[in-house]
Design a protein around this motif. Structure first.
Motif, PDB file in Angstrom:
ATOM      1  N   VAL A 188       0.872  -1.176   0.000  1.00 57.91           N
ATOM      2  CA  VAL A 188       0.000   0.000   0.000  1.00 57.91           C
ATOM      3  C   VAL A 188       0.914   1.233   0.000  1.00 57.91           C
ATOM      4  N   PRO A 189       0.816   2.111  -1.012  1.00 56.47           N
ATOM      5  CA  PRO A 189       1.703   3.282  -1.038  1.00 56.47           C
ATOM      6  C   PRO A 189       1.501   4.146   0.209  1.00 56.47           C
ATOM      7  N   ARG A 190       2.609   4.601   0.802  1.00 53.64           N
ATOM      8  CA  ARG A 190       2.576   5.382   2.036  1.00 53.64           C
ATOM      9  C   ARG A 190       2.737   6.875   1.743  1.00 53.64           C
TER      10      ARG A 190
ATOM     11  N   ASP B  94       4.529   8.922   3.264  1.00 56.78           N
ATOM     12  CA  ASP B  94       5.937   9.317   3.401  1.00 56.78           C
ATOM     13  C   ASP B  94       6.693   9.204   2.081  1.00 56.78           C
ATOM     14  N   THR B  95       6.248   8.287   1.212  1.00 55.50           N
ATOM     15  CA  THR B  95       6.944   8.092  -0.067  1.00 55.50           C
ATOM     16  C   THR B  95       6.767   9.310  -0.980  1.00 55.50           C
ATOM     17  N   GLU B  96       5.787  10.157  -0.669  1.00 58.13           N
ATOM     18  CA  GLU B  96       5.622  11.381  -1.466  1.00 58.13           C
ATOM     19  C   GLU B  96       6.865  12.272  -1.325  1.00 58.13           C
TER      20      GLU B  96
ATOM     21  N   ARG C  98       5.528 -10.073   1.607  1.00 54.28           N
ATOM     22  CA  ARG C  98       6.809 -10.134   2.312  1.00 54.28           C
ATOM     23  C   ARG C  98       7.953  -9.669   1.399  1.00 54.28           C
ATOM     24  N   SER C  99       7.821 -10.007   0.100  1.00 53.07           N
ATOM     25  CA  SER C  99       8.882  -9.651  -0.855  1.00 53.07           C
ATOM     26  C   SER C  99       8.969  -8.135  -1.062  1.00 53.07           C
ATOM     27  N   ALA C 100       7.958  -7.387  -0.604  1.00 57.73           N
ATOM     28  CA  ALA C 100       8.009  -5.929  -0.728  1.00 57.73           C
ATOM     29  C   ALA C 100       8.598  -5.304   0.531  1.00 57.73           C
ATOM     30  N   LEU C 101       8.830  -6.131   1.562  1.00 54.26           N
ATOM     31  CA  LEU C 101       9.167  -5.567   2.871  1.00 54.26           C
ATOM     32  C   LEU C 101      10.585  -5.865   3.333  1.00 54.26           C
TER      33      LEU C 101
ATOM     34  N   VAL D  30      10.409  -0.959 -12.902  1.00 51.01           N
ATOM     35  CA  VAL D  30      10.774  -2.374 -12.806  1.00 51.01           C
ATOM     36  C   VAL D  30      10.182  -2.974 -11.539  1.00 51.01           C
ATOM     37  N   ASP D  31       9.704  -4.209 -11.632  1.00 50.43           N
ATOM     38  CA  ASP D  31       9.398  -4.958 -10.412  1.00 50.43           C
ATOM     39  C   ASP D  31       9.634  -6.445 -10.694  1.00 50.43           C
ATOM     40  N   ALA D  32      10.032  -7.159  -9.647  1.00 54.39           N
ATOM     41  CA  ALA D  32      10.290  -8.593  -9.797  1.00 54.39           C
ATOM     42  C   ALA D  32       9.013  -9.400  -9.625  1.00 54.39           C
ATOM     43  N   SER D  33       7.934  -8.766  -9.185  1.00 50.50           N
ATOM     44  CA  SER D  33       6.679  -9.478  -8.940  1.00 50.50           C
ATOM     45  C   SER D  33       5.721  -9.288 -10.124  1.00 50.50           C
TER      46      SER D  33
ATOM     47  N   SER E 251      14.131   4.703  -5.954  1.00 55.09           N
ATOM     48  CA  SER E 251      13.678   3.410  -5.447  1.00 55.09           C
ATOM     49  C   SER E 251      13.232   3.508  -3.997  1.00 55.09           C
ATOM     50  N   ASN E 252      12.112   2.856  -3.735  1.00 56.02           N
ATOM     51  CA  ASN E 252      11.665   2.585  -2.365  1.00 56.02           C
ATOM     52  C   ASN E 252      11.706   1.054  -2.251  1.00 56.02           C
ATOM     53  N   PRO E 253      12.894   0.495  -2.013  1.00 50.16           N
ATOM     54  CA  PRO E 253      13.023  -0.970  -2.033  1.00 50.16           C
ATOM     55  C   PRO E 253      12.612  -1.566  -0.686  1.00 50.16           C
ATOM     56  N   PRO E 254      12.554  -2.886  -0.590  1.00 50.46           N
ATOM     57  CA  PRO E 254      12.344  -3.488   0.728  1.00 50.46           C
ATOM     58  C   PRO E 254      13.518  -3.087   1.634  1.00 50.46           C
ATOM     59  N   TYR E 255      13.230  -2.703   2.888  1.00 43.49           N
ATOM     60  CA  TYR E 255      14.345  -2.304   3.780  1.00 43.49           C
ATOM     61  C   TYR E 255      14.119  -2.697   5.237  1.00 43.49           C
TER      62      TYR E 255
ATOM     63  N   LEU F 281       9.557  -6.390 -16.233  1.00 44.20           N
ATOM     64  CA  LEU F 281       9.567  -7.431 -15.199  1.00 44.20           C
ATOM     65  C   LEU F 281      10.980  -7.951 -15.000  1.00 44.20           C
ATOM     66  N   GLY F 282      11.435  -8.027 -13.750  1.00 43.95           N
ATOM     67  CA  GLY F 282      12.757  -8.596 -13.486  1.00 43.95           C
ATOM     68  C   GLY F 282      13.346  -8.037 -12.214  1.00 43.95           C
ATOM     69  N   SER F 283      14.556  -8.516 -11.907  1.00 41.74           N
ATOM     70  CA  SER F 283      15.199  -8.131 -10.660  1.00 41.74           C
ATOM     71  C   SER F 283      16.075  -6.897 -10.849  1.00 41.74           C
ATOM     72  N   TRP F 284      15.766  -5.857 -10.091  1.00 46.11           N
ATOM     73  CA  TRP F 284      16.512  -4.592 -10.089  1.00 46.11           C
ATOM     74  C   TRP F 284      16.934  -4.163 -11.498  1.00 46.11           C
ATOM     75  N   PHE F 285      18.266  -4.124 -11.801  1.00 50.78           N
ATOM     76  CA  PHE F 285      18.687  -3.552 -13.088  1.00 50.78           C
ATOM     77  C   PHE F 285      18.660  -4.555 -14.239  1.00 50.78           C
TER      78      PHE F 285
ATOM     79  N   LEU G 204      12.728   1.690  -9.453  1.00 53.40           N
ATOM     80  CA  LEU G 204      13.045   0.283  -9.167  1.00 53.40           C
ATOM     81  C   LEU G 204      12.167  -0.230  -8.028  1.00 53.40           C
ATOM     82  N   GLY G 205      11.438  -1.326  -8.268  1.00 56.11           N
ATOM     83  CA  GLY G 205      10.534  -1.874  -7.252  1.00 56.11           C
ATOM     84  C   GLY G 205       9.266  -1.038  -7.211  1.00 56.11           C
ATOM     85  N   THR G 206       8.592  -0.995  -8.357  1.00 61.76           N
ATOM     86  CA  THR G 206       7.510   0.002  -8.524  1.00 61.76           C
ATOM     87  C   THR G 206       6.223  -0.353  -7.780  1.00 61.76           C
ATOM     88  N   GLY G 207       6.001  -1.628  -7.453  1.00 60.59           N
ATOM     89  CA  GLY G 207       4.791  -2.010  -6.713  1.00 60.59           C
ATOM     90  C   GLY G 207       3.535  -1.632  -7.480  1.00 60.59           C
ATOM     91  N   SER G 208       2.697  -0.789  -6.887  1.00 59.49           N
ATOM     92  CA  SER G 208       1.469  -0.339  -7.551  1.00 59.49           C
ATOM     93  C   SER G 208       1.751   0.647  -8.678  1.00 59.49           C
TER      94      SER G 208
HETATM   95  C1  LIG Z   1       8.662  -1.299  -0.471  1.00 59.84           C
HETATM   96  S1  LIG Z   1       7.867  -1.879  -1.937  1.00 59.84           S
HETATM   97  C2  LIG Z   1       7.672  -0.319  -2.797  1.00 59.84           C
HETATM   98  C3  LIG Z   1       6.518  -0.266  -3.751  1.00 59.84           C
HETATM   99  C4  LIG Z   1       6.275   1.117  -4.376  1.00 59.84           C
HETATM  100  N1  LIG Z   1       7.448   1.611  -5.054  1.00 59.84           N
HETATM  101  C5  LIG Z   1       5.850   2.113  -3.306  1.00 59.84           C
HETATM  102  O1  LIG Z   1       6.667   2.982  -2.951  1.00 59.84           O
HETATM  103  O2  LIG Z   1       4.716   2.019  -2.828  1.00 59.84           O
HETATM  104  C6  LIG Z   1       9.217  -2.669  -2.752  1.00 59.84           C
HETATM  105  C7  LIG Z   1       8.921  -3.246  -4.121  1.00 59.84           C
HETATM  106  O3  LIG Z   1      10.138  -3.843  -4.600  1.00 59.84           O
HETATM  107  C8  LIG Z   1       9.803  -5.028  -5.294  1.00 59.84           C
HETATM  108  N2  LIG Z   1      10.993  -5.898  -5.306  1.00 59.84           N
HETATM  109  C9  LIG Z   1      11.473  -6.691  -4.325  1.00 59.84           C
HETATM  110  N3  LIG Z   1      12.589  -7.327  -4.732  1.00 59.84           N
HETATM  111  C10 LIG Z   1      12.819  -6.902  -6.013  1.00 59.84           C
HETATM  112  C11 LIG Z   1      13.835  -7.185  -6.971  1.00 59.84           C
HETATM  113  N4  LIG Z   1      14.827  -8.045  -6.712  1.00 59.84           N
HETATM  114  N5  LIG Z   1      13.762  -6.571  -8.166  1.00 59.84           N
HETATM  115  C12 LIG Z   1      12.758  -5.703  -8.448  1.00 59.84           C
HETATM  116  N6  LIG Z   1      11.772  -5.392  -7.583  1.00 59.84           N
HETATM  117  C13 LIG Z   1      11.806  -5.981  -6.372  1.00 59.84           C
HETATM  118  C14 LIG Z   1       8.638  -5.617  -4.538  1.00 59.84           C
HETATM  119  O4  LIG Z   1       7.918  -6.527  -5.355  1.00 59.84           O
HETATM  120  C15 LIG Z   1       7.876  -4.353  -4.168  1.00 59.84           C
HETATM  121  O5  LIG Z   1       6.917  -4.048  -5.149  1.00 59.84           O
END
Ligand SMILES: C[S@@+](CC[C@H](N)C(=O)[O-])C[C@H]1O[C@@H](n2cnc3c(N)ncnc32)[C@H](O)[C@@H]1O
Length: 298
Positions: A91-93, A95-97, A207-210, A145-148, A187-191, A170-174, A122-126
């Motif tokens: 769910v977009p937060r 704070d990400t604004e 979980r993969s977003a977190l 880009v998103d891996a999901s 990027s707002n990656p999982p952290y 679609l794919g992992s990071w770069f 990178l990791g665009t989610g919604s």
């Molecule tokens: C914290 S969420 C951020 C979503 C969106 N950007 C936002 O700010 O609401 C992280 C996103 O990174 C994606 N992600 C996780 N691992 C990834 C990877 N290896 N490559 C690309 N995207 C990845 C997840 O699927 C998730 O959508």
């Protein structure tokens, strides 16, 4: 007392007893009745049709059990856009604004002075960040880009519904942008650390977003390490991270050779975004006001 609410007022009182936030309760009841908040207030004693009472009861129970209101409603506001959300996407937060505002500052003076700066999310989610940038800075060429697969499908549908052009990959990071360079990478990656005690509160989100390894920094490390191969000279990398990760992210950027490390603060006053410029960093790239506000370090 009957199991189902008999009126809007009754539903709102039950919501309060269940610990459901008042605004969420209004939004959920309004979504079932397809009426705005003002209508609910004017009709709070009207009897509820049985099917509506049942649906309201079920939604309030689910909200009380911790399911995000955005998933129950199916949408969330972000940077003035209404985005469809579902359990495939974070769910977009609000704070990400902060990250989007910073991106727009950078785009106001793009390092390469190109008319159509290239931006990567990178990791665009919604699609939240990519779509907010595409909407507010229509000259930008935005790639996301998103891996999901589920997340990318949701982001693409959001883009189509909003009529905003973004190249979805679609794919992992770069990996899906091999050989490409950008003026700005966001990027707002999982952290979150894998064993963080707050994770149970976020159990409805993917979980993969977190989570990102034992210290929550593994994805940030990877992105910082690989970003220089995908940035134009003078391009910026702007990252969102946890409230206690600003120093670590700043150090990772410096160690990788980035210049002009700076921070931006979230609505609660925490340094939640850290970014820097890939060499060469010209004097005066940040204005004096920005430098003061952001903790700019030349
Ligand atoms: C914290 S969420 C951020 C979503 C969106 N950007 C936002 O700010 O609401 C992280 C996103 O990174 C994606 N992600 C996780 N691992 C990834 C990877 N290896 N490559 C690309 N995207 C990845 C997840 O699927 C998730 O959508």
């Amino acid at each position: 007392m009957s199991e189902l609410p008999t009126s809007i007022d009754d539903a709102l009182q039950r919501a309060r007893r269940l610990g459901v936030d008042r605004l969420d309760a209004h939004l959920l009841v309004g979504a079932v009745l397809q009426q705005p908040r003002s209508w609910l207030l004017a009709h709070d004693r009207d009897p509820l049709p049985p099917d509506a009472a049942e649906r309201i009861h079920a939604l309030l129970q689910r909200r009380a059990a911790g399911e995000p209101a955005a998933y129950l409603l199916g949408h969330k506001e972000f940077f003035g856009l209404t985005l469809a959300v579902n359990p495939d996407v974070l769910v977009p937060r609000p704070d990400t604004e902060t990250l989007v505002h910073w991106a727009l500052e950078v785009l106001a003076q793009p390092p390469s002075h190109t008319a159509a700066p290239r931006v990567l999310d990178l990791g665009t989610g919604s699609g939240a960040i990519a779509l907010a940038v595409a909407h507010t800075h229509p000259q930008a060429q935005v790639t996301a880009v998103d891996a999901s697969e589920g997340a990318l499908r949701t982001a693409r549908l959001n883009g189509e519904r909003l009529g905003l052009a973004v190249a979805w990959r679609l794919g992992s990071w770069f990996e899906p942008v091999a050989g490409e360079r950008f003026d700005l990478i966001l990027s707002n990656p999982p952290y979150i650390a894998e064993h963080d005690p707050h994770l149970p509160d976020l159990r409805f989100e993917p979980r993969s977003a977190l989570t990102a390894g034992a210290d929550g920094l593994s994805d940030l490390r990877r992105i910082i390490d690989q970003a220089p191969e995908h940035l134009q000279a003078g391009g910026w990398l702007l990252l969102e991270h946890g409230w206690d990760q600003a120093d670590a992210v700043a150090q990772l950027l410096r160690d990788r050779g980035f210049l002009g490390v700076a921070h931006r603060h979230d609505l609660g006053g925490h340094a939640r975004c850290t970014g820097a410029q890939w060499a060469p960093c010209r004097a005066g790239t940040l204005s004096g006001r920005d430098a003061l506000n952001s903790g700019y370090e030349p």
